[in-house]
Design a protein around this motif. Structure first.
Motif, mmCIF file in Angstrom:
data_model
loop_
_atom_site.group_PDB
_atom_site.id
_atom_site.type_symbol
_atom_site.label_atom_id
_atom_site.label_comp_id
_atom_site.label_asym_id
_atom_site.label_seq_id
_atom_site.Cartn_x
_atom_site.Cartn_y
_atom_site.Cartn_z
ATOM 1 N N VAL A 130 0.841 -1.198 0.000
ATOM 2 C CA VAL A 130 0.000 0.000 0.000
ATOM 3 C C VAL A 130 0.877 1.249 0.000
ATOM 4 O O VAL A 130 0.661 2.177 -0.779
ATOM 5 C CB VAL A 130 -0.950 0.007 1.224
ATOM 6 N N LEU A 131 1.886 1.250 0.848
ATOM 7 C CA LEU A 131 2.798 2.395 0.927
ATOM 8 C C LEU A 131 3.545 2.584 -0.387
ATOM 9 O O LEU A 131 3.732 3.718 -0.843
ATOM 10 C CB LEU A 131 3.772 2.183 2.087
ATOM 11 N N ASP A 132 3.949 1.487 -1.026
ATOM 12 C CA ASP A 132 4.632 1.588 -2.324
ATOM 13 C C ASP A 132 3.729 2.215 -3.381
ATOM 14 O O ASP A 132 4.179 3.035 -4.186
ATOM 15 C CB ASP A 132 5.097 0.205 -2.793
ATOM 16 N N LYS A 133 2.451 1.837 -3.377
ATOM 17 C CA LYS A 133 1.507 2.397 -4.350
ATOM 18 C C LYS A 133 1.314 3.894 -4.116
ATOM 19 O O LYS A 133 1.261 4.679 -5.063
ATOM 20 C CB LYS A 133 0.173 1.661 -4.244
ATOM 21 N N ILE A 134 1.226 4.295 -2.850
ATOM 22 C CA ILE A 134 1.065 5.714 -2.516
ATOM 23 C C ILE A 134 2.330 6.490 -2.900
ATOM 24 O O ILE A 134 2.263 7.561 -3.500
ATOM 25 C CB ILE A 134 0.734 5.890 -1.019
ATOM 26 N N PHE A 193 -6.940 7.577 1.398
ATOM 27 C CA PHE A 193 -6.657 6.484 0.478
ATOM 28 C C PHE A 193 -7.450 5.248 0.893
ATOM 29 O O PHE A 193 -7.730 5.058 2.070
ATOM 30 C CB PHE A 193 -5.164 6.137 0.508
ATOM 31 N N THR A 194 -7.770 4.409 -0.085
ATOM 32 C CA THR A 194 -8.431 3.146 0.217
ATOM 33 C C THR A 194 -7.428 2.216 0.896
ATOM 34 O O THR A 194 -6.231 2.509 0.951
ATOM 35 C CB THR A 194 -8.946 2.459 -1.061
ATOM 36 N N SER A 195 -7.912 1.086 1.361
ATOM 37 C CA SER A 195 -7.030 0.112 2.007
ATOM 38 C C SER A 195 -6.032 -0.471 1.014
ATOM 39 O O SER A 195 -5.009 -1.037 1.412
ATOM 40 C CB SER A 195 -7.852 -1.010 2.640
ATOM 41 N N ALA A 196 -6.292 -0.305 -0.287
ATOM 42 C CA ALA A 196 -5.371 -0.793 -1.324
ATOM 43 C C ALA A 196 -4.385 0.290 -1.765
ATOM 44 O O ALA A 196 -3.488 0.023 -2.565
ATOM 45 C CB ALA A 196 -6.153 -1.293 -2.521
ATOM 46 N N GLY A 197 -4.550 1.524 -1.282
ATOM 47 C CA GLY A 197 -3.629 2.604 -1.627
ATOM 48 C C GLY A 197 -4.107 3.499 -2.750
ATOM 49 O O GLY A 197 -3.357 4.324 -3.252
ATOM 50 N N ASP A 198 -5.362 3.361 -3.172
ATOM 51 C CA ASP A 198 -5.918 4.228 -4.220
ATOM 52 C C ASP A 198 -6.412 5.527 -3.589
ATOM 53 O O ASP A 198 -7.048 5.513 -2.551
ATOM 54 C CB ASP A 198 -7.080 3.527 -4.920
ATOM 55 N N LEU A 199 -6.134 6.644 -4.264
ATOM 56 C CA LEU A 199 -6.531 7.958 -3.756
ATOM 57 C C LEU A 199 -8.044 8.101 -3.769
ATOM 58 O O LEU A 199 -8.706 7.770 -4.754
ATOM 59 C CB LEU A 199 -5.911 9.062 -4.622
ATOM 60 N N ILE A 200 -8.598 8.607 -2.665
ATOM 61 C CA ILE A 200 -10.024 8.916 -2.577
ATOM 62 C C ILE A 200 -10.217 10.412 -2.729
ATOM 63 O O ILE A 200 -10.990 10.867 -3.568
ATOM 64 C CB ILE A 200 -10.625 8.456 -1.230
ATOM 65 N N LYS A 201 -9.475 11.185 -1.926
ATOM 66 C CA LYS A 201 -9.702 12.629 -1.902
ATOM 67 C C LYS A 201 -8.492 13.335 -1.297
ATOM 68 O O LYS A 201 -7.874 12.831 -0.380
ATOM 69 C CB LYS A 201 -10.952 12.900 -1.046
ATOM 70 N N ILE A 202 -8.192 14.527 -1.821
ATOM 71 C CA ILE A 202 -7.175 15.408 -1.229
ATOM 72 C C ILE A 202 -7.896 16.676 -0.797
ATOM 73 O O ILE A 202 -8.677 17.250 -1.556
ATOM 74 C CB ILE A 202 -6.070 15.768 -2.233
ATOM 75 N N TYR A 203 -7.631 17.115 0.422
ATOM 76 C CA TYR A 203 -8.243 18.349 0.913
ATOM 77 C C TYR A 203 -7.305 19.049 1.845
ATOM 78 O O TYR A 203 -6.275 18.578 2.195
ATOM 79 C CB TYR A 203 -9.599 18.105 1.578
#
Length: 98
Positions: free
Chosen positions: A49-53, A88-98
């Motif tokens: 997950v950290l690698d994906k982020i 981020f989701t539990s898989a490391g996909d971005l949900i939202k930046i604020y």
């Protein structure tokens, strides 16, 4: 009718001002918080997950990490002295930046 308009106005104000959901029932307003996050160490985030982020935001520094019960992560990312909060989701996909 006045009572209904008052309740709708209060609900709209609560929804705009705070990060909670407001629901109206017959007896008044019920406020329910959306999600609780608990502070964790960055090292507690799974490596994949950290690698994906880091692949997308590698030039940012992770200042703080939090995790919700459903596995969603909230990270405080910093670059050039500016902090951004991202979820981020539990898989490391971005949900939202604020």
């Amino acid at each position: 009718m006045r009572k209904l308009l008052f309740m709708l106005t209060i609900t709209a104000c609560v929804a705009i001002i705070s990060p909670v959901k407001a629901y109206i029932n017959v007896s008044g307003i019920i406020i329910v918080q959306e999600k609780q996050y608990k502070k964790i160490n960055v090292s507690d985030i799974p490596k994949e997950v950290l690698d994906k982020i880091k692949k997308q935001y590698g030039n940012y520094t992770i200042n703080e990490a939090q995790k919700a019960d459903d596995g969603e992560y909230k990270l405080i990312l910093s670059k050039d002295g500016i902090d951004n909060t991202a979820t981020f989701t539990s898989a490391g996909d971005l949900i939202k930046i604020y």
